[in-house]
Design an enzyme around this catalytic site. Sequence first.
Site, PDB file in Angstrom:
ATOM      1  N   GLU A 119     -29.955  14.955  -3.745  1.00 24.92           N
ATOM      2  CA  GLU A 119     -30.018  16.332  -3.253  1.00 24.92           C
ATOM      3  C   GLU A 119     -30.017  17.297  -4.437  1.00 24.92           C
ATOM      4  O   GLU A 119     -29.068  17.327  -5.209  1.00 24.92           O
ATOM      5  CB  GLU A 119     -28.841  16.595  -2.326  1.00 24.92           C
ATOM      6  CG  GLU A 119     -28.857  15.711  -1.082  1.00 24.92           C
ATOM      7  CD  GLU A 119     -27.464  15.385  -0.564  1.00 24.92           C
ATOM      8  OE1 GLU A 119     -26.522  16.113  -0.920  1.00 24.92           O
ATOM      9  OE2 GLU A 119     -27.322  14.404   0.178  1.00 24.92           O
TER      10      GLU A 119
ATOM     11  N   GLU B 251     -27.251  10.382   2.805  1.00 24.71           N
ATOM     12  CA  GLU B 251     -26.905   9.409   1.767  1.00 24.71           C
ATOM     13  C   GLU B 251     -27.223   7.980   2.166  1.00 24.71           C
ATOM     14  O   GLU B 251     -27.747   7.211   1.348  1.00 24.71           O
ATOM     15  CB  GLU B 251     -25.417   9.534   1.401  1.00 24.71           C
ATOM     16  CG  GLU B 251     -25.086  10.667   0.457  1.00 24.71           C
ATOM     17  CD  GLU B 251     -25.151  12.038   1.109  1.00 24.71           C
ATOM     18  OE1 GLU B 251     -25.184  13.038   0.372  1.00 24.71           O
ATOM     19  OE2 GLU B 251     -25.192  12.102   2.358  1.00 24.71           O
TER      20      GLU B 251
ATOM     21  N   PHE C 196     -21.135  13.935  -5.673  1.00 29.03           N
ATOM     22  CA  PHE C 196     -19.728  13.556  -5.578  1.00 29.03           C
ATOM     23  C   PHE C 196     -19.610  12.158  -4.970  1.00 29.03           C
ATOM     24  O   PHE C 196     -20.307  11.834  -4.007  1.00 29.03           O
ATOM     25  CB  PHE C 196     -18.941  14.546  -4.712  1.00 29.03           C
ATOM     26  CG  PHE C 196     -18.824  15.916  -5.306  1.00 29.03           C
ATOM     27  CD1 PHE C 196     -17.813  16.222  -6.208  1.00 29.03           C
ATOM     28  CD2 PHE C 196     -19.727  16.909  -4.963  1.00 29.03           C
ATOM     29  CE1 PHE C 196     -17.708  17.497  -6.761  1.00 29.03           C
ATOM     30  CE2 PHE C 196     -19.628  18.176  -5.502  1.00 29.03           C
ATOM     31  CZ  PHE C 196     -18.618  18.480  -6.408  1.00 29.03           C
TER      32      PHE C 196
ATOM     33  N   ASP D 193     -17.441  11.027  -3.084  1.00 29.15           N
ATOM     34  CA  ASP D 193     -17.069  11.103  -1.665  1.00 29.15           C
ATOM     35  C   ASP D 193     -18.285  10.990  -0.750  1.00 29.15           C
ATOM     36  O   ASP D 193     -18.203  10.425   0.346  1.00 29.15           O
ATOM     37  CB  ASP D 193     -16.365  12.434  -1.376  1.00 29.15           C
ATOM     38  CG  ASP D 193     -15.227  12.714  -2.328  1.00 29.15           C
ATOM     39  OD1 ASP D 193     -14.067  12.499  -1.947  1.00 29.15           O
ATOM     40  OD2 ASP D 193     -15.515  13.127  -3.468  1.00 29.15           O
TER      41      ASP D 193
ATOM     42  N   ILE E  42     -21.039   9.272  -0.952  1.00 32.96           N
ATOM     43  CA  ILE E  42     -21.675   7.978  -0.695  1.00 32.96           C
ATOM     44  C   ILE E  42     -20.822   7.061   0.173  1.00 32.96           C
ATOM     45  O   ILE E  42     -21.234   5.940   0.471  1.00 32.96           O
ATOM     46  CB  ILE E  42     -22.058   7.238  -1.991  1.00 32.96           C
ATOM     47  CG1 ILE E  42     -20.827   6.911  -2.831  1.00 32.96           C
ATOM     48  CG2 ILE E  42     -23.084   7.997  -2.770  1.00 32.96           C
ATOM     49  CD1 ILE E  42     -21.123   5.852  -3.885  1.00 32.96           C
TER      50      ILE E  42
ATOM     51  N   HIS F 159     -14.356  16.523  -2.093  1.00 35.42           N
ATOM     52  CA  HIS F 159     -15.101  16.674  -3.343  1.00 35.42           C
ATOM     53  C   HIS F 159     -14.235  16.286  -4.542  1.00 35.42           C
ATOM     54  O   HIS F 159     -14.493  16.742  -5.664  1.00 35.42           O
ATOM     55  CB  HIS F 159     -15.566  18.123  -3.524  1.00 35.42           C
ATOM     56  CG  HIS F 159     -16.526  18.589  -2.483  1.00 35.42           C
ATOM     57  ND1 HIS F 159     -16.141  18.886  -1.198  1.00 35.42           N
ATOM     58  CD2 HIS F 159     -17.872  18.809  -2.537  1.00 35.42           C
ATOM     59  CE1 HIS F 159     -17.194  19.283  -0.500  1.00 35.42           C
ATOM     60  NE2 HIS F 159     -18.265  19.236  -1.285  1.00 35.42           N
TER      61      HIS F 159
END
Length: 324
Positions: free
Chosen positions: A170, A201, A224, A226, A228, A270
Amino acid sequence: DVLEINRGAGDAIARARSGGGPTLIECKTYRTRAHAEGMGDFTYRTREDVEAWKRLCPVVRLRQRGIESGLVSDAHFDTVHAEVKSLVESSRQFADDSPWPQPETAARHTYCEPRSPTPLTPTPLPSPRGERGGGEGPASGSREITFSQATLEALSEEMAQNPRIFVMGEGSGKRGGNFLTTKGLFDIYGPERLCDTPICERGFVGLACGAAMTGTRPVIDFMFTDFILDSIGEIVNQIAKMQYMSSGRLKMPALLRGCIGIGHSAATHHSGSYYALFGQVPGLRVVVPSTPYDAKGLFKRALRCDDPVLFLEHREILQTKGRV
């Protein structure tokens, strides 16, 4: 319906080759066997249901239509059936007659078989399209750059040498990445190798798995760590296990990168790290560099490794400087 699938697939291929884009083919089918061997099968469906679906077997229907149309003889199908039956029986006999594998081979192909590493040599940095090329950088350790600059250099140098490397994520295209991880690279390589993605993701991590199996080297920039977690099934069950499940026939040179750690008033979605979690996954290499020197060297090594690498960068040290 075999013939209908053939027609639909042909239309999809023609559409793709003409630039019309992708096609989703929905194939409706039915499992006539039990959910698993040894399990009861008629607690949620009837024998009549199963028998009705067996009569719709695509192989049986293809045979009937081939004979009725006069395109294929009954004897031809008998020959094919006999060949397949013989192949199955001989394959099973081969398995039964084969010796048990040696215990020391149980974990073989969890990671790629060792090979001589490609030597890392200084590489001239490419310039944006239309500009004159730049010269070779200073010798190692003679300048101070930030952690982010070090990984950007590593990515730029490797992309210049290896056309199979491409980046997905992204904001990884013209924007240059949320943390400037791909700054300037879009002007050099364009959208073919700097691919912006939607917020999906699991989708583009799964795409990276398929791409890596073909021999390309996808770099997934997920910003970040988080983020994935939504794709953990693709990472653990597909990317990390592919080499083992294929007995080494397939390689998995995928690089997944993103930030970890608290700071900058980041909230709980995050600021996770999770390297301890991913470090438990066989087949996955996890890298957490702490200096610009280590970051550049490890990033270049990851881009030349045939194993999947999770490259985690602590957000609070991205702008720290060090000799590289």
